[in-house]
Design an enzyme around this catalytic site. Structure first.
Site, PDB file in Angstrom:
ATOM      1  N   GLN A 133      -3.500   2.079   4.950  1.00 35.52           N
ATOM      2  CA  GLN A 133      -3.090   2.658   4.815  1.00 35.52           C
ATOM      3  C   GLN A 133      -3.867   4.129   4.670  1.00 35.52           C
ATOM      4  O   GLN A 133      -4.545   3.881   4.174  1.00 35.52           O
ATOM      5  CB  GLN A 133      -2.149   3.635   3.912  1.00 35.52           C
ATOM      6  N   HIS A 145      -1.806  -1.097   1.675  1.00 34.66           N
ATOM      7  CA  HIS A 145      -0.906  -1.129   0.480  1.00 34.66           C
ATOM      8  C   HIS A 145      -0.283  -1.878   0.385  1.00 34.66           C
ATOM      9  O   HIS A 145       0.173  -1.459  -1.005  1.00 34.66           O
ATOM     10  CB  HIS A 145       0.042   0.011   1.650  1.00 34.66           C
ATOM     11  N   GLU A 203       3.243  -3.549  -6.140  1.00 34.03           N
ATOM     12  CA  GLU A 203       3.107  -4.144  -4.844  1.00 34.03           C
ATOM     13  C   GLU A 203       2.873  -6.075  -5.888  1.00 34.03           C
ATOM     14  O   GLU A 203       3.844  -7.013  -4.901  1.00 34.03           O
ATOM     15  CB  GLU A 203       2.260  -4.059  -4.798  1.00 34.03           C
ATOM     16  N   LYS A 251       7.264  -6.774  -6.445  1.00 35.22           N
ATOM     17  CA  LYS A 251       7.975  -6.603  -5.858  1.00 35.22           C
ATOM     18  C   LYS A 251       7.319  -8.022  -4.484  1.00 35.22           C
ATOM     19  O   LYS A 251       8.485  -8.893  -3.791  1.00 35.22           O
ATOM     20  CB  LYS A 251       8.381  -5.129  -4.525  1.00 35.22           C
ATOM     21  N   HIS A 252       6.270  -7.471  -4.317  1.00 33.08           N
ATOM     22  CA  HIS A 252       5.979  -8.464  -3.478  1.00 33.08           C
ATOM     23  C   HIS A 252       5.427  -9.565  -3.608  1.00 33.08           C
ATOM     24  O   HIS A 252       5.288 -10.813  -3.102  1.00 33.08           O
ATOM     25  CB  HIS A 252       5.486  -7.613  -2.063  1.00 33.08           C
TER      26      HIS A 252
END
Length: 232
Positions: free
Chosen positions: A40, A67, A121, A124-125
């Site tokens: 980003q 990001h 982060e 979620k990921h």
């Protein structure tokens, strides 16, 4: 006394076991197919109607920051929030925190030390990549990939500077693809004046999070033919 006929014991076990094995096999096969490494540009994050807040550690460097490292499927969908029993734990990445503050800063308001961002982060990921990467390995892999691909230097070497000027989207994509050997995807956002600007660069990475690859699928285009590259 009435006698009941029961299936042989091995068959009974198979009837229970086969569906479980099928589910487990499908789950393992569909963990994920590749990662997006998303970088980003802070100038574009801040140059919007919502503006931004610098981290409590101060203004980040004028460089692309991480990001996220996002597991994805080849069909364009992605897994998320895969393990609610694996919360972000700063003690597991203690040796990486200094690099994370520098290379993975949060610009969200209010100002923070980044913990909320990294928690999001990971939960979620990152939890969706636990079959290959533990929490420390996940953050370390993203930092290594960021070091491996210096997007700002690549663009500057091609004469594309964060000076508020307009550049062709084609020239930005070409500069990066020629430098790394793979085609990136560029995401744009809109500044306060309504201009489209270079916001994020998506690179694709193999499931070990070690090697760049050609993207199996790309998000939909969100840029015009010419975009602004704002200063920071």
């Amino acid at each position: 006394m009435t006698m009941r006929n029961h299936p042989p014991v091995p068959l009974r076990f198979l009837l229970v076991l086969l569906p479980l094995l099928a589910v487990a096999s499908t789950s393992l096969a569909r963990d994920f197919d590749f990662f997006y490494l998303v970088l980003q540009w802070p100038g574009s994050y801040c140059d919007t109607a919502n503006s931004c807040c610098y981290p409590t550690s101060g203004k980040p460097a004028a460089d692309f920051g991480i990001h996220g490292l996002w597991p994805n499927y080849n069909d364009g969908s992605y897994p998320s929030n895969c393990d609610p029993n694996s919360p972000y734990d700063a003690s597991k990445v203690r040796d990486l925190l200094s690099s994370m503050r520098e290379k993975w800063p949060s610009l969200a308001c209010p100002s923070s030390d980044g913990t909320k961002f990294w928690t999001h982060e990971w939960e979620k990921h990152g939890t969706c990549s636990e079959s290959v990467l533990g929490q420390h390995d996940y953050f370390q892999a993203a930092l290594k990939l960021k070091k491996q691909v210096d997007v700002l230097q690549i663009l500057q070497d091609a004469g594309i500077q964060p000076d508020g000027g307009d550049y062709s989207l084609k020239s930005i994509v070409s500069a990066i693809s020629e430098a790394i050997g793979y085609t990136p995807w560029i995401e744009c956002n809109t500044d306060e004046a309504g201009n489209r600007q270079l916001y994020q660069v998506y690179l694709c990475v193999d499931t070990s999070a070690a090697e760049l690859i050609e993207c199996p699928v790309l998000p939909r285009n969100s840029c015009g033919s010419r975009i602004e590259f704002p200063s920071f």
